[in-house]
Design a protein around this motif. Structure first.
Motif, mmCIF file in Angstrom:
data_model
loop_
_atom_site.group_PDB
_atom_site.id
_atom_site.type_symbol
_atom_site.label_atom_id
_atom_site.label_comp_id
_atom_site.label_asym_id
_atom_site.label_seq_id
_atom_site.Cartn_x
_atom_site.Cartn_y
_atom_site.Cartn_z
ATOM 1 N N SER A 137 32.364 86.782 59.189
ATOM 2 C CA SER A 137 31.433 87.619 58.789
ATOM 3 C C SER A 137 32.626 87.370 57.224
ATOM 4 O O SER A 137 33.313 87.440 57.230
ATOM 5 C CB SER A 137 30.879 88.760 58.671
ATOM 6 O OG SER A 137 31.724 89.673 58.908
ATOM 7 N N THR A 138 31.285 88.021 56.316
ATOM 8 C CA THR A 138 32.053 87.504 54.813
ATOM 9 C C THR A 138 32.173 88.802 54.598
ATOM 10 O O THR A 138 33.296 89.069 53.852
ATOM 11 C CB THR A 138 30.309 87.141 53.286
ATOM 12 O OG1 THR A 138 29.530 86.218 54.022
ATOM 13 C CG2 THR A 138 31.167 87.566 52.330
ATOM 14 N N GLN A 139 31.859 89.503 55.545
ATOM 15 C CA GLN A 139 32.432 91.435 54.774
ATOM 16 C C GLN A 139 33.916 91.433 55.761
ATOM 17 O O GLN A 139 34.918 91.577 55.261
ATOM 18 C CB GLN A 139 31.560 92.784 56.217
ATOM 19 C CG GLN A 139 32.402 93.717 55.697
ATOM 20 C CD GLN A 139 32.536 94.242 54.933
ATOM 21 O OE1 GLN A 139 31.825 93.767 53.993
ATOM 22 N NE2 GLN A 139 33.424 95.248 54.002
ATOM 23 N N GLY A 140 33.961 90.655 57.103
ATOM 24 C CA GLY A 140 35.149 90.727 57.722
ATOM 25 C C GLY A 140 36.780 89.429 56.796
ATOM 26 O O GLY A 140 37.664 89.743 56.563
ATOM 27 N N LEU A 141 35.834 88.416 56.124
ATOM 28 C CA LEU A 141 36.599 87.821 54.490
ATOM 29 C C LEU A 141 37.023 88.577 53.586
ATOM 30 O O LEU A 141 38.481 88.709 53.358
ATOM 31 C CB LEU A 141 36.291 86.663 54.556
ATOM 32 C CG LEU A 141 36.125 85.563 55.039
ATOM 33 C CD1 LEU A 141 35.177 84.375 54.155
ATOM 34 C CD2 LEU A 141 37.721 84.946 55.349
ATOM 35 N N ILE A 142 36.320 90.125 53.542
ATOM 36 C CA ILE A 142 36.878 90.614 52.310
ATOM 37 C C ILE A 142 37.936 91.368 52.723
ATOM 38 O O ILE A 142 38.137 91.814 52.015
ATOM 39 C CB ILE A 142 34.987 91.091 51.841
ATOM 40 C CG1 ILE A 142 34.638 90.883 51.270
ATOM 41 C CG2 ILE A 142 35.223 92.232 51.033
ATOM 42 C CD1 ILE A 142 32.951 91.088 50.897
ATOM 43 N N GLU A 143 37.314 92.137 53.746
ATOM 44 C CA GLU A 143 38.275 92.903 54.850
ATOM 45 C C GLU A 143 40.086 92.260 55.046
ATOM 46 O O GLU A 143 40.503 93.376 54.497
ATOM 47 C CB GLU A 143 38.233 93.886 55.752
ATOM 48 C CG GLU A 143 36.909 94.392 55.780
ATOM 49 C CD GLU A 143 35.797 94.421 56.832
ATOM 50 O OE1 GLU A 143 36.709 94.963 57.968
ATOM 51 O OE2 GLU A 143 34.511 95.585 56.683
ATOM 52 N N LEU A 144 40.009 91.570 55.203
ATOM 53 C CA LEU A 144 40.975 90.265 55.306
ATOM 54 C C LEU A 144 41.666 90.488 53.527
ATOM 55 O O LEU A 144 42.690 90.769 53.935
ATOM 56 C CB LEU A 144 41.057 89.177 55.685
ATOM 57 C CG LEU A 144 41.762 88.067 56.629
ATOM 58 C CD1 LEU A 144 42.631 88.875 57.393
ATOM 59 C CD2 LEU A 144 41.430 87.030 56.942
ATOM 60 N N VAL A 145 40.711 89.545 53.067
ATOM 61 C CA VAL A 145 41.651 89.915 51.363
ATOM 62 C C VAL A 145 42.119 91.501 51.229
ATOM 63 O O VAL A 145 43.361 91.277 50.373
ATOM 64 C CB VAL A 145 40.557 88.882 50.866
ATOM 65 C CG1 VAL A 145 41.066 89.661 48.861
ATOM 66 C CG2 VAL A 145 40.497 87.977 50.618
ATOM 67 N N ASP A 146 41.536 92.143 50.998
ATOM 68 C CA ASP A 146 41.393 93.669 51.455
ATOM 69 C C ASP A 146 43.115 93.703 51.715
ATOM 70 O O ASP A 146 44.102 94.539 50.906
ATOM 71 C CB ASP A 146 41.015 94.891 51.690
ATOM 72 C CG ASP A 146 39.271 94.821 50.393
ATOM 73 O OD1 ASP A 146 40.065 94.811 49.312
ATOM 74 O OD2 ASP A 146 38.814 94.851 50.711
ATOM 75 N N ALA A 147 43.175 93.384 52.805
ATOM 76 C CA ALA A 147 44.256 93.758 53.834
ATOM 77 C C ALA A 147 45.418 93.669 52.766
ATOM 78 O O ALA A 147 46.687 93.577 52.973
ATOM 79 C CB ALA A 147 44.270 93.571 55.614
ATOM 80 N N TYR A 148 45.585 92.244 52.613
ATOM 81 C CA TYR A 148 46.420 90.870 51.940
ATOM 82 C C TYR A 148 47.042 91.614 50.445
ATOM 83 O O TYR A 148 48.070 91.613 50.501
ATOM 84 C CB TYR A 148 45.977 89.842 51.806
ATOM 85 C CG TYR A 148 47.062 88.986 50.835
ATOM 86 C CD1 TYR A 148 48.107 88.753 51.788
ATOM 87 C CD2 TYR A 148 46.802 88.564 49.887
ATOM 88 C CE1 TYR A 148 49.185 88.096 51.225
ATOM 89 C CE2 TYR A 148 48.107 87.334 49.154
ATOM 90 C CZ TYR A 148 48.890 87.394 49.859
ATOM 91 O OH TYR A 148 49.913 86.953 49.248
ATOM 92 N N LEU A 149 46.136 92.225 49.534
ATOM 93 C CA LEU A 149 46.246 92.838 48.501
ATOM 94 C C LEU A 149 46.890 93.919 48.652
ATOM 95 O O LEU A 149 47.832 94.046 48.444
ATOM 96 C CB LEU A 149 44.929 93.207 47.450
ATOM 97 C CG LEU A 149 44.661 94.154 46.193
ATOM 98 C CD1 LEU A 149 45.466 93.846 45.214
ATOM 99 C CD2 LEU A 149 43.419 94.132 46.180
ATOM 100 N N ASP A 150 46.186 95.319 50.005
ATOM 101 C CA ASP A 150 46.884 96.374 50.050
ATOM 102 C C ASP A 150 48.514 96.496 50.459
ATOM 103 O O ASP A 150 48.857 97.581 50.481
ATOM 104 C CB ASP A 150 46.151 97.344 50.968
ATOM 105 C CG ASP A 150 44.597 97.229 50.879
ATOM 106 O OD1 ASP A 150 44.553 97.895 48.954
ATOM 107 O OD2 ASP A 150 43.455 97.967 51.075
ATOM 108 N N PHE A 151 48.365 95.278 51.392
ATOM 109 C CA PHE A 151 49.964 94.674 51.461
ATOM 110 C C PHE A 151 50.843 94.465 50.742
ATOM 111 O O PHE A 151 51.777 95.233 50.587
ATOM 112 C CB PHE A 151 49.922 93.719 52.448
ATOM 113 C CG PHE A 151 51.871 93.145 53.253
ATOM 114 C CD1 PHE A 151 52.545 93.355 54.160
ATOM 115 C CD2 PHE A 151 51.748 92.191 52.861
ATOM 116 C CE1 PHE A 151 53.586 93.595 54.594
ATOM 117 C CE2 PHE A 151 53.053 91.773 52.560
ATOM 118 C CZ PHE A 151 54.013 92.638 53.531
ATOM 119 N N ASN A 152 50.961 93.865 49.590
ATOM 120 C CA ASN A 152 51.546 93.358 48.475
ATOM 121 C C ASN A 152 51.226 94.505 47.451
ATOM 122 O O ASN A 152 52.116 94.964 47.272
ATOM 123 C CB ASN A 152 51.119 92.531 48.014
ATOM 124 C CG ASN A 152 51.306 90.776 48.276
ATOM 125 O OD1 ASN A 152 52.815 90.687 48.325
ATOM 126 N ND2 ASN A 152 50.139 90.644 49.219
#
Length: 206
Positions: free
Chosen positions: A78-93
């Protein structure tokens, strides 16, 4: 006497120096001196500088892979799933700035005589992400390019900052600014932008 303590100290020092100075600007002697060990003993037990660099990059990949595998495991199409995936990448960095710094050096031509790391480490992670993201994107959106757009945006923001048009809101000087704090308005604004980007690129029905 060499043991695991010395190895871990050398690895930690090498990681910091490769991230701060780059592979090409970091000498074996500098690593040994900073770690408080003899250079010849270090080479005999760990290997040459290229081998130490490969070990550093392998560990950087391991922690990034674990974070992204966990994010993909939680992913919902879902779009929300993609947003959470992007958030996870940003938070990792945000949490692992040395990983970002190691790859930024390579993007700028560092350690080019130590080849193959992109194929070993970067490509599998990108393939994993695009594999799940592609089913949510609009038909005319290229999953590879969107993934790289997010990567470029995150790396650019966290290393170069952002010059906003409103007075007093600029961050970054163009020379390795401090990373924005997790509660900063600049970071919140950037995160909102990434969310908007994902919503615009997602399929209307998502």
């Amino acid at each position: 006497m060499w043991g695991e303590t010395e190895r871990q100290r050398v690895w930690g020092v090498a990681t910091r120096l490769f991230a701060e100075l780059g592979f090409d600007s970091t000498s074996v002697e500098l690593i040994a001196q900073a770690a408080g060990v003899d250079a010849e003993s270090m080479l005999a037990r760990i290997g040459d500088k290229a081998e130490l660099y490969r070990l550093v990059m392998l560990e950087a990949h391991r922690v990034e892979r674990e974070a992204m595998e966990a994010a993909v495991a939680r992913f919902t199409p879902s779009t929300q799933g993609l947003i959470e995936l992007v958030d996870a990448y940003l938070d990792f960095n945000l949490d692992h700035p040395y990983v970002l710094a190691l790859w930024m050096h390579r993007w700028m031509g560092d350690a080019m005589d130590v080849g193959g790391l992109e194929e070993l480490y970067a490509r599998p992670l990108i393939t994993m992400v695009t594999g799940v993201a592609g089913e949510v994107l609009a038909e005319d959106v290229d999953a590879d390019h969107l993934t790289w757009t997010v990567i470029w945006c995150v790396y650019g923001f966290l290393t170069g900052g952002m010059q906003y048009t409103s007075p007093g809101s600029a961050i970054g000087t163009g020379r390795r600014p401090s990373l924005p704090m997790a509660d900063s308005e600049a970071l919140r604004r950037f995160r909102r932008y990434l969310h908007t980007l994902i919503r615009r690129m997602s399929a209307p029905a998502a």
